[in-house]
Design a protein around this motif. Structure first.
Motif, PDB file in Angstrom:
ATOM      1  N   HIS A 158       0.824  -1.219   0.000  1.00 14.03           N
ATOM      2  CA  HIS A 158       0.000   0.000   0.000  1.00 14.03           C
ATOM      3  C   HIS A 158       0.850   1.257   0.000  1.00 14.03           C
ATOM      4  N   GLY A 159       2.076   1.161  -0.500  1.00 18.24           N
ATOM      5  CA  GLY A 159       2.956   2.322  -0.512  1.00 18.24           C
ATOM      6  C   GLY A 159       4.233   1.995   0.234  1.00 18.24           C
ATOM      7  N   LYS A 160       5.158   2.946   0.176  1.00 15.51           N
ATOM      8  CA  LYS A 160       6.463   2.760   0.816  1.00 15.51           C
ATOM      9  C   LYS A 160       6.285   2.398   2.298  1.00 15.51           C
ATOM     10  N   HIS A 161       6.930   1.326   2.720  1.00 17.48           N
ATOM     11  CA  HIS A 161       6.927   0.879   4.119  1.00 17.48           C
ATOM     12  C   HIS A 161       5.528   0.534   4.626  1.00 17.48           C
ATOM     13  N   ASP A 162       4.617   0.192   3.726  1.00 18.45           N
ATOM     14  CA  ASP A 162       3.249  -0.132   4.147  1.00 18.45           C
ATOM     15  C   ASP A 162       2.786  -1.447   3.509  1.00 18.45           C
ATOM     16  N   ILE A 163       3.096  -2.548   4.195  1.00 18.41           N
ATOM     17  CA  ILE A 163       2.618  -3.866   3.768  1.00 18.41           C
ATOM     18  C   ILE A 163       1.539  -4.283   4.771  1.00 18.41           C
ATOM     19  N   ARG A 164       0.414  -4.804   4.264  1.00 14.79           N
ATOM     20  CA  ARG A 164      -0.669  -5.206   5.173  1.00 14.79           C
ATOM     21  C   ARG A 164      -1.058  -6.651   4.919  1.00 14.79           C
ATOM     22  N   CYS A 165      -1.553  -7.294   5.956  1.00  9.69           N
ATOM     23  CA  CYS A 165      -2.138  -8.625   5.780  1.00  9.69           C
ATOM     24  C   CYS A 165      -3.642  -8.419   5.731  1.00  9.69           C
ATOM     25  N   GLU A 166      -4.262  -8.678   4.595  1.00  6.94           N
ATOM     26  CA  GLU A 166      -5.701  -8.407   4.499  1.00  6.94           C
ATOM     27  C   GLU A 166      -6.433  -9.466   3.674  1.00  6.94           C
ATOM     28  N   SER A 167      -7.750  -9.394   3.724  1.00 12.73           N
ATOM     29  CA  SER A 167      -8.560 -10.338   2.951  1.00 12.73           C
ATOM     30  C   SER A 167      -8.716  -9.845   1.526  1.00 12.73           C
ATOM     31  N   VAL A 168      -8.491 -10.728   0.571  1.00 17.82           N
ATOM     32  CA  VAL A 168      -8.619 -10.388  -0.853  1.00 17.82           C
ATOM     33  C   VAL A 168      -9.373 -11.537  -1.529  1.00 17.82           C
ATOM     34  N   PRO A 169      -9.889 -11.315  -2.731  1.00 16.36           N
ATOM     35  CA  PRO A 169     -10.590 -12.421  -3.417  1.00 16.36           C
ATOM     36  C   PRO A 169      -9.640 -13.581  -3.725  1.00 16.36           C
ATOM     37  N   ASP A 170     -10.148 -14.801  -3.662  1.00 17.79           N
ATOM     38  CA  ASP A 170      -9.336 -15.973  -4.037  1.00 17.79           C
ATOM     39  C   ASP A 170      -8.982 -15.891  -5.520  1.00 17.79           C
ATOM     40  N   PRO A 171      -7.792 -16.371  -5.904  1.00 17.42           N
ATOM     41  CA  PRO A 171      -7.451 -16.381  -7.333  1.00 17.42           C
ATOM     42  C   PRO A 171      -8.259 -17.431  -8.084  1.00 17.42           C
ATOM     43  N   GLN A 172      -8.483 -17.196  -9.372  1.00 17.72           N
ATOM     44  CA  GLN A 172      -9.244 -18.123 -10.221  1.00 17.72           C
ATOM     45  C   GLN A 172      -8.367 -18.549 -11.397  1.00 17.72           C
ATOM     46  N   ILE A 173      -8.655 -19.738 -11.941  1.00 14.88           N
ATOM     47  CA  ILE A 173      -8.032 -20.155 -13.201  1.00 14.88           C
ATOM     48  C   ILE A 173      -8.454 -19.161 -14.289  1.00 14.88           C
ATOM     49  N   GLN A 174      -7.497 -18.654 -15.056  1.00 14.43           N
ATOM     50  CA  GLN A 174      -7.830 -17.704 -16.135  1.00 14.43           C
ATOM     51  C   GLN A 174      -7.496 -18.266 -17.520  1.00 14.43           C
ATOM     52  N   GLU A 175      -6.470 -19.107 -17.590  1.00 12.48           N
ATOM     53  CA  GLU A 175      -6.038 -19.696 -18.860  1.00 12.48           C
ATOM     54  C   GLU A 175      -5.923 -21.206 -18.681  1.00 12.48           C
ATOM     55  N   GLY A 176      -5.975 -21.922 -19.811  1.00 13.66           N
ATOM     56  CA  GLY A 176      -5.976 -23.384 -19.767  1.00 13.66           C
ATOM     57  C   GLY A 176      -4.754 -24.008 -19.111  1.00 13.66           C
ATOM     58  N   ARG A 177      -3.618 -23.320 -19.187  1.00 16.72           N
ATOM     59  CA  ARG A 177      -2.392 -23.922 -18.641  1.00 16.72           C
ATOM     60  C   ARG A 177      -2.154 -23.547 -17.177  1.00 16.72           C
ATOM     61  N   ASP A 178      -3.039 -22.743 -16.594  1.00 11.06           N
ATOM     62  CA  ASP A 178      -2.885 -22.285 -15.198  1.00 11.06           C
ATOM     63  C   ASP A 178      -2.999 -23.425 -14.187  1.00 11.06           C
ATOM     64  N   ALA A 179      -2.542 -23.143 -12.996  1.00 16.89           N
ATOM     65  CA  ALA A 179      -2.884 -23.965 -11.832  1.00 16.89           C
ATOM     66  C   ALA A 179      -3.085 -23.034 -10.644  1.00 16.89           C
ATOM     67  N   ILE A 180      -3.866 -23.490  -9.687  1.00 14.76           N
ATOM     68  CA  ILE A 180      -3.997 -22.762  -8.423  1.00 14.76           C
ATOM     69  C   ILE A 180      -3.306 -23.600  -7.343  1.00 14.76           C
ATOM     70  N   ILE A 181      -2.503 -22.903  -6.552  1.00  9.44           N
ATOM     71  CA  ILE A 181      -1.721 -23.598  -5.529  1.00  9.44           C
ATOM     72  C   ILE A 181      -2.115 -23.108  -4.145  1.00  9.44           C
ATOM     73  N   LYS A 182      -2.324 -24.048  -3.244  1.00  6.56           N
ATOM     74  CA  LYS A 182      -2.536 -23.685  -1.843  1.00  6.56           C
ATOM     75  C   LYS A 182      -1.145 -23.580  -1.225  1.00  6.56           C
ATOM     76  N   VAL A 183      -0.818 -22.378  -0.788  1.00 10.30           N
ATOM     77  CA  VAL A 183       0.561 -22.109  -0.356  1.00 10.30           C
ATOM     78  C   VAL A 183       0.823 -22.745   1.011  1.00 10.30           C
ATOM     79  N   THR A 184       1.891 -23.545   1.084  1.00  3.99           N
ATOM     80  CA  THR A 184       2.266 -24.129   2.384  1.00  3.99           C
ATOM     81  C   THR A 184       3.450 -23.393   2.997  1.00  3.99           C
ATOM     82  N   ALA A 185       4.275 -22.743   2.167  1.00  2.00           N
ATOM     83  CA  ALA A 185       5.388 -21.934   2.682  1.00  2.00           C
ATOM     84  C   ALA A 185       5.764 -20.891   1.644  1.00  2.00           C
ATOM     85  N   CYS A 186       6.107 -19.704   2.127  1.00  2.00           N
ATOM     86  CA  CYS A 186       6.600 -18.658   1.239  1.00  2.00           C
ATOM     87  C   CYS A 186       7.625 -17.843   2.019  1.00  2.00           C
ATOM     88  N   ALA A 187       8.424 -17.054   1.305  1.00  2.00           N
ATOM     89  CA  ALA A 187       9.507 -16.344   1.992  1.00  2.00           C
ATOM     90  C   ALA A 187       9.565 -14.890   1.546  1.00  2.00           C
TER      91      ALA A 187
END
Ligand SMILES: NC(=O)c1ccc[n+]([C@@H]2O[C@H](COP(=O)([O-])OP(=O)(O)OC[C@H]3O[C@@H](n4cnc5c(N)ncnc54)[C@H](O)[C@@H]3O)[C@@H](O)[C@H]2O)c1
Ligand SMILES: [Zn+2]
Ligand SMILES: [Zn+2]
Length: 389
Positions: free
Chosen positions: A7-36
């Motif tokens: 949300h701008g310089k030095h402003d990261i928030r944890c918030e609710s957003v819409p779930d991602p959707q498949i948009q193209e045939g080659r896509d996949a949706i992943i349930k994230v188990t770890a990120c860095a």
């Protein structure tokens, strides 16, 4: 779903957003188990990279479980455990066909703006500005992966998330940095920056046969970790780096020099690093390339300067006179991650390296905004943050 949003310089928030959707045939949706959180995320957090929009979802080091696949994706199935490279690549274009995945000419849907800046567009990246596609990132509960039949690599049984997560970025990046050095037996490799990328470069330089690695930083626990990997360490606030390196190499310079710092180099006592700060602060410069200048000066004749620290614009006062007259080779890239994945997965499986050695902080997604600050300020011994949504 929950996600970390910009949300701008030095402003990261944890918030609710819409779930991602498949948009193209080659896509996949992943349930994230770890990120860095990556050093490259800090360039966004610090407002150094242009064209972020309010609400953009951060993150490009992600792994998880496939929960949905598009109808044309023949490679993945629901339930697969995968690591997702930070580079988005089609697998079919001129560059992908040649293994230059981070140069994919199809994955940035709007290359026009970045063309004006850089001449042409590289690949689209997750969670990394609208210049590079404006794709939602993976510091979230779910991630949409475009071209998911090319990028993600399946995780063999028996390996933990923490062992393989960094295949998404920092392990291939550190490995590529060392690979660029074309290491011969007896070589001395100097590495600026002992952040997560520098740490992977140190280990990789030894794996590829370096005799000595000289690692440069100023943060005590980062220098200690470098030393634990076998490096000789120098503190850029205490030592004159050029003098020390010449002393250690019979006045010749290192066989190869790796810049694992990039545009946000901290000022040392040197005049040029102070000037960089003033120029950037007054909009007279785009980057702070002090480390790159020093790496050029400290490289031996006909040696290699390997650049993986990220720069964004037009760099001032680069000593090209030194480089051309002494025959230096420059190698640099955003990592073509997919090119390195099979080999590096094998190195992990064979126990040649366990990249999780850099992790100092593990937390739920909700603590992400605070941990961005902790990581940036190198507080609390922080070297690498892993978030588990
Ligand atoms: N090329 C790629 O594909 C790629 C991929 C990942 C990260 N990166 C880039 O690599 C760089 C490092 O990433 P990271 O995650 O390790 O970040 P980081 O910010 O944690 O690490 C940078 C380190 O450099 C040190 N440093 C600062 N000024 C210095 C100086 N003058 N001399 C020596 N060391 C100095 C800092 O103390 C810090 O430990 C960033 O620029 C990041 O954007 C590039
Ligand atoms: Zn990164
Ligand atoms: Zn491509």
């Amino acid at each position: 779903m929950k996600a970390l949003t910009w949300h701008g310089k030095h402003d990261i928030r944890c918030e609710s957003v819409p779930d991602p959707q498949i948009q193209e045939g080659r896509d996949a949706i992943i349930k994230v188990t770890a990120c860095a959180i990556c050093g490259s995320d800090l360039h966004l957090f610090n407002g150094v990279m242009p064209d972020m929009h309010s609400g953009d979802i951060m993150g490009h080091e992600t792994m998880g479980e496939v929960v949905e696949v598009g109808r044309d994706n023949k490679k993945l199935k629901v339930g697969d455990r995968v690591v997702v490279p930070f580079t988005i690549s089609c697998g079919e274009c001129f560059f992908c066909q040649r293994g230059f995945y981070s140069g994919c000419e199809r994955s940035n849907p709007d290359p026009s703006k970045v063309k004006k800046m850089w001449g042409n567009s590289p690949a689209g990246l997750f969670g990394y500005t609208h210049l590079l596609g404006g794709y939602s990132g993976g510091q979230a509960e779910y991630l949409r992966v475009p071209y998911a039949d090319v990028g993600p690599i399946k995780v063999p049984d028996g390996l933990t998330d923490e062992q393989v997560l960094f295949l998404s970025d920092i392990f291939p990046t550190g490995y590529m940095a060392a690979d660029f050095c074309n290491i011969q037996s007896g070589d001395t490799i100097a590495i600026w920056g002992c952040g997560p990328v520098g740490q992977m470069a140190i280990k990789s330089a030894f794996i590829l046969g370096a005799e000595r690695v000289i690692a440069i930083d100023t943060v005590p626990e980062r220098l200690a970790l470098a030393e634990a990997s076998g490096a000789i360490t120098l503190d850029f606030m205490d030592d004159d780096i050029y003098d020390k390196l010449m002393e250690l190499t019979n006045g010749r310079g290192a066989d190869a020099c790796i810049d694992a710092v990039g545009t946000e180099a901290d000022p040392s006592a040197s005049w040029d690093s102070r000037l960089d700060r003033i120029k950037v602060a007054t909009f007279m410069g785009t980057d702070r390339p002090h480390v790159l200048r020093q790496a050029i000066h400290c490289c031996r004749n006909f040696g290699t300067v390997s650049i993986v620290g990220v720069y964004g614009g037009f760099l001032d006062k680069i000593p090209m006179g030194s480089a051309i007259n002494r025959g230096l080779t420059f190698r640099m890239a955003q990592t073509p991650v997919q090119h390195y994945l099979p080999l590096l997965m094998e190195r992990i499986q064979k126990d040649e390296i366990d990249p999780s050695f850099v992790i100092t902080h593990r937390a739920p997604l909700e603590e992400g905004p605070d941990l961005y600050k902790t990581f940036r300020d190198k507080k609390d011994g922080c070297i690498k943050v892993v978030l588990k949504p």
